[in-house]
Write a protein that holds these residues in place. Structure first.
Motif, PDB file in Angstrom:
ATOM      1  N   GLY A 181       0.807  -1.212   0.000  1.00 30.92           N
ATOM      2  CA  GLY A 181       0.000   0.000   0.000  1.00 30.92           C
ATOM      3  C   GLY A 181       0.845   1.270   0.000  1.00 30.92           C
ATOM      4  O   GLY A 181       1.955   1.312  -0.550  1.00 30.92           O
ATOM      5  N   LEU A 182       0.350   2.305   0.676  1.00 36.53           N
ATOM      6  CA  LEU A 182       1.041   3.597   0.694  1.00 36.53           C
ATOM      7  C   LEU A 182       2.334   3.572   1.497  1.00 36.53           C
ATOM      8  O   LEU A 182       3.166   4.469   1.345  1.00 36.53           O
ATOM      9  CB  LEU A 182       0.101   4.666   1.256  1.00 36.53           C
ATOM     10  N   SER A 183       2.506   2.575   2.338  1.00 32.55           N
ATOM     11  CA  SER A 183       3.722   2.524   3.157  1.00 32.55           C
ATOM     12  C   SER A 183       4.972   2.359   2.303  1.00 32.55           C
ATOM     13  O   SER A 183       6.074   2.697   2.743  1.00 32.55           O
ATOM     14  CB  SER A 183       3.635   1.381   4.170  1.00 32.55           C
ATOM     15  N   ILE A 184       4.807   1.874   1.071  1.00 36.84           N
ATOM     16  CA  ILE A 184       5.966   1.642   0.225  1.00 36.84           C
ATOM     17  C   ILE A 184       6.583   2.941  -0.265  1.00 36.84           C
ATOM     18  O   ILE A 184       7.719   2.966  -0.747  1.00 36.84           O
ATOM     19  CB  ILE A 184       5.572   0.744  -0.973  1.00 36.84           C
ATOM     20  N   VAL A 185       5.834   4.074  -0.157  1.00 34.04           N
ATOM     21  CA  VAL A 185       6.399   5.360  -0.590  1.00 34.04           C
ATOM     22  C   VAL A 185       7.205   6.014   0.537  1.00 34.04           C
ATOM     23  O   VAL A 185       7.569   7.181   0.440  1.00 34.04           O
ATOM     24  CB  VAL A 185       5.292   6.319  -1.077  1.00 34.04           C
ATOM     25  N   GLY A 186       7.502   5.257   1.570  1.00 28.70           N
ATOM     26  CA  GLY A 186       8.289   5.785   2.681  1.00 28.70           C
ATOM     27  C   GLY A 186       9.711   6.132   2.310  1.00 28.70           C
ATOM     28  O   GLY A 186      10.430   6.732   3.118  1.00 28.70           O
ATOM     29  N   SER A 191      14.942  10.085   1.018  1.00 31.88           N
ATOM     30  CA  SER A 191      15.694  10.563  -0.149  1.00 31.88           C
ATOM     31  C   SER A 191      15.866  12.075  -0.098  1.00 31.88           C
ATOM     32  O   SER A 191      16.955  12.603  -0.364  1.00 31.88           O
ATOM     33  CB  SER A 191      14.975  10.163  -1.438  1.00 31.88           C
ATOM     34  N   LEU A 192      14.792  12.778   0.265  1.00 31.97           N
ATOM     35  CA  LEU A 192      14.851  14.236   0.348  1.00 31.97           C
ATOM     36  C   LEU A 192      15.809  14.686   1.438  1.00 31.97           C
ATOM     37  O   LEU A 192      16.668  15.558   1.218  1.00 31.97           O
ATOM     38  CB  LEU A 192      13.452  14.787   0.603  1.00 31.97           C
ATOM     39  N   ALA A 193      15.685  14.100   2.620  1.00 33.76           N
ATOM     40  CA  ALA A 193      16.532  14.497   3.743  1.00 33.76           C
ATOM     41  C   ALA A 193      18.006  14.182   3.477  1.00 33.76           C
ATOM     42  O   ALA A 193      18.893  15.001   3.764  1.00 33.76           O
ATOM     43  CB  ALA A 193      16.059  13.800   5.019  1.00 33.76           C
ATOM     44  N   LEU A 194      18.273  13.023   2.905  1.00 40.35           N
ATOM     45  CA  LEU A 194      19.661  12.641   2.627  1.00 40.35           C
ATOM     46  C   LEU A 194      20.266  13.532   1.541  1.00 40.35           C
ATOM     47  O   LEU A 194      21.450  13.868   1.594  1.00 40.35           O
ATOM     48  CB  LEU A 194      19.725  11.175   2.201  1.00 40.35           C
ATOM     49  N   ALA A 233       6.185   8.493  13.018  1.00 35.25           N
ATOM     50  CA  ALA A 233       7.099   9.346  13.777  1.00 35.25           C
ATOM     51  C   ALA A 233       8.421   9.522  13.047  1.00 35.25           C
ATOM     52  O   ALA A 233       8.991  10.631  13.013  1.00 35.25           O
ATOM     53  CB  ALA A 233       7.330   8.745  15.164  1.00 35.25           C
ATOM     54  N   GLY A 234       8.919   8.448  12.449  1.00 32.64           N
ATOM     55  CA  GLY A 234      10.179   8.527  11.717  1.00 32.64           C
ATOM     56  C   GLY A 234      10.078   9.434  10.504  1.00 32.64           C
ATOM     57  O   GLY A 234      10.984  10.222  10.217  1.00 32.64           O
ATOM     58  N   GLN A 235       8.951   9.342   9.788  1.00 35.36           N
ATOM     59  CA  GLN A 235       8.758  10.179   8.609  1.00 35.36           C
ATOM     60  C   GLN A 235       8.652  11.657   8.986  1.00 35.36           C
ATOM     61  O   GLN A 235       9.208  12.522   8.305  1.00 35.36           O
ATOM     62  CB  GLN A 235       7.499   9.731   7.865  1.00 35.36           C
ATOM     63  N   LEU A 236       7.956  11.953  10.076  1.00 33.71           N
ATOM     64  CA  LEU A 236       7.856  13.339  10.537  1.00 33.71           C
ATOM     65  C   LEU A 236       9.222  13.873  10.946  1.00 33.71           C
ATOM     66  O   LEU A 236       9.552  15.048  10.700  1.00 33.71           O
ATOM     67  CB  LEU A 236       6.874  13.439  11.698  1.00 33.71           C
ATOM     68  N   SER A 237      10.020  13.019  11.579  1.00 33.32           N
ATOM     69  CA  SER A 237      11.368  13.436  11.977  1.00 33.32           C
ATOM     70  C   SER A 237      12.231  13.744  10.750  1.00 33.32           C
ATOM     71  O   SER A 237      12.984  14.721  10.734  1.00 33.32           O
ATOM     72  CB  SER A 237      12.024  12.344  12.822  1.00 33.32           C
ATOM     73  N   LEU A 238      12.108  12.910   9.724  1.00 28.89           N
ATOM     74  CA  LEU A 238      12.869  13.149   8.501  1.00 28.89           C
ATOM     75  C   LEU A 238      12.418  14.429   7.802  1.00 28.89           C
ATOM     76  O   LEU A 238      13.234  15.176   7.264  1.00 28.89           O
ATOM     77  CB  LEU A 238      12.715  11.950   7.561  1.00 28.89           C
ATOM     78  N   LEU A 239      11.111  14.692   7.836  1.00 28.94           N
ATOM     79  CA  LEU A 239      10.593  15.920   7.240  1.00 28.94           C
ATOM     80  C   LEU A 239      11.123  17.148   7.984  1.00 28.94           C
ATOM     81  O   LEU A 239      11.538  18.140   7.356  1.00 28.94           O
ATOM     82  CB  LEU A 239       9.067  15.915   7.262  1.00 28.94           C
ATOM     83  N   ALA A 240      11.137  17.073   9.306  1.00 25.99           N
ATOM     84  CA  ALA A 240      11.657  18.182  10.105  1.00 25.99           C
ATOM     85  C   ALA A 240      13.151  18.370   9.846  1.00 25.99           C
ATOM     86  O   ALA A 240      13.638  19.506   9.722  1.00 25.99           O
ATOM     87  CB  ALA A 240      11.396  17.920  11.588  1.00 25.99           C
ATOM     88  N   VAL A 244      14.998  21.807   8.419  1.00 24.79           N
ATOM     89  CA  VAL A 244      16.084  22.491   9.116  1.00 24.79           C
ATOM     90  C   VAL A 244      17.334  22.549   8.244  1.00 24.79           C
ATOM     91  O   VAL A 244      18.007  23.591   8.138  1.00 24.79           O
ATOM     92  CB  VAL A 244      16.382  21.783  10.454  1.00 24.79           C
ATOM     93  N   LEU A 245      17.654  21.433   7.595  1.00 24.16           N
ATOM     94  CA  LEU A 245      18.834  21.392   6.737  1.00 24.16           C
ATOM     95  C   LEU A 245      18.678  22.312   5.527  1.00 24.16           C
ATOM     96  O   LEU A 245      19.660  22.883   5.048  1.00 24.16           O
ATOM     97  CB  LEU A 245      19.091  19.957   6.282  1.00 24.16           C
ATOM     98  N   SER A 246      17.455  22.472   5.034  1.00 22.70           N
ATOM     99  CA  SER A 246      17.218  23.366   3.902  1.00 22.70           C
ATOM    100  C   SER A 246      17.518  24.809   4.274  1.00 22.70           C
ATOM    101  O   SER A 246      18.088  25.569   3.479  1.00 22.70           O
ATOM    102  CB  SER A 246      15.768  23.236   3.418  1.00 22.70           C
ATOM    103  N   VAL A 247      17.126  25.210   5.492  1.00 14.21           N
ATOM    104  CA  VAL A 247      17.432  26.563   5.963  1.00 14.21           C
ATOM    105  C   VAL A 247      18.945  26.751   6.066  1.00 14.21           C
ATOM    106  O   VAL A 247      19.500  27.780   5.651  1.00 14.21           O
ATOM    107  CB  VAL A 247      16.755  26.830   7.317  1.00 14.21           C
ATOM    108  N   LEU A 248      19.625  25.752   6.627  1.00 11.96           N
ATOM    109  CA  LEU A 248      21.080  25.824   6.744  1.00 11.96           C
ATOM    110  C   LEU A 248      21.735  25.876   5.369  1.00 11.96           C
ATOM    111  O   LEU A 248      22.702  26.615   5.155  1.00 11.96           O
ATOM    112  CB  LEU A 248      21.585  24.616   7.534  1.00 11.96           C
TER     113      LEU A 248
END
Length: 265
Positions: A181-186, A191-194, A233-240, A244-248
């Motif tokens: 299902g949608l969990s596979i788009v995790g 990818s964005l954060a890395l 929770a992990g996905q929200l942490s990666l988004l945050a 933060v890294l984008s601002v830096l």
């Protein structure tokens, strides 16, 4: 000997590249056998202009399939040329990424676990980022650092293109693992954060070494934490973290335009 000659208006149109078939074909056939018309044509087109046009036509690079696709979807031709100069946007690279993703998805399906796919997809994006800019990997690097093009803008353009291309390929590959299902788009937020983390470190270590460092940390995280990065929770942490890294990264943008070559090796 010919008994007729190309009219002046048609000869001017031919010289201005405005003559269309079938009159164009008739004129070219006639010019091949008529010295008089060739002389009249030479008076209309200076020799240096004709040679300059011929040199430009011969030296003009032929756009590849990826560049033609980008232009077809509305990307300006000069931007498309900058994007496709990186190996990660060449057709051979994209085919290799697509094949790897499909094989990874099939492995995940056979062994009944999505972790193989979720963990590998961000690494493929990092590999593309690693070869997006820098000496030894970018054939236009020397030209870029001595041109008015801002290195940071070019790097962002290429990373966005790599991330977008990998996103499309990953979405296509998920067709081979429909059971999750949608969990596979995790894979997307990792990818964005890395990618952003790699860009932040690039002024210090270069894109290739930064991608290697970030990729190694990602492998350790997946090995140690398991599926935690792919929970809510992990996905929200990666988004945050990505925010933060984008601002830096925005604050460090000027560093990409002043770095000496040896710092990007």
């Amino acid at each position: 000997m010919t008994t007729w000659h190309v009219p002046d208006d048609d000869l001017r149109s031919y010289a201005g590249r405005g003559l269309g078939p079938p009159l164009l074909w008739s004129t070219e056939t006639h010019l091949a056998s008529c010295a008089v018309c060739r002389g009249r044509l030479a008076s209309l087109v200076p020799v240096d202009v004709g040679w300059a046009r011929l040199d430009a036509a011969l030296d003009a690079p032929r756009p590849g399939p990826v560049e033609r696709l980008l232009v077809a979807v509305g990307v300006p031709d000069h931007t498309a040329r900058l994007l496709t100069a990186t190996p990660a946007m060449r057709l051979s690279w994209l085919l290799a990424v697509a094949t790897t993703l499909v094989l990874t998805a099939l492995l995940a399906r056979v062994f009944g676990g999505a972790m193989v796919f979720l963990g590998a997809a961000p690494l493929l994006t990092l590999a593309g980022v690693a070869v997006s800019f820098g000496p030894g990997v970018d054939p236009t690097y020397e030209i870029t650092v001595t041109s008015p093009v801002h290195a940071f803008r070019l790097l962002l353009l290429r990373c966005v293109a790599v991330l977008s291309a990998n996103t499309v390929l990953c979405v296509a590959a998920t067709a081979f693992v429909p059971d999750y299902g949608l969990s596979i788009v995790g894979w997307f937020l990792p990818s964005l954060a890395l990618t952003v983390a790699t860009l932040v470190l690039s002024p210090r270590f270069g894109a290739a070494w930064s991608a290697l460092l970030v990729g190694s940390l990602w492998l350790l995280t997946v090995t140690w934490a398991g599926s935690v990065p792919f929970t809510a929770a992990g996905q929200l942490s990666l988004l945050a973290a990505a925010a933060v890294l984008s601002v830096l990264l925005a604050r460090r943008a000027a560093l990409f335009d002043v770095l000496p070559t040896r710092r990007l090796r």
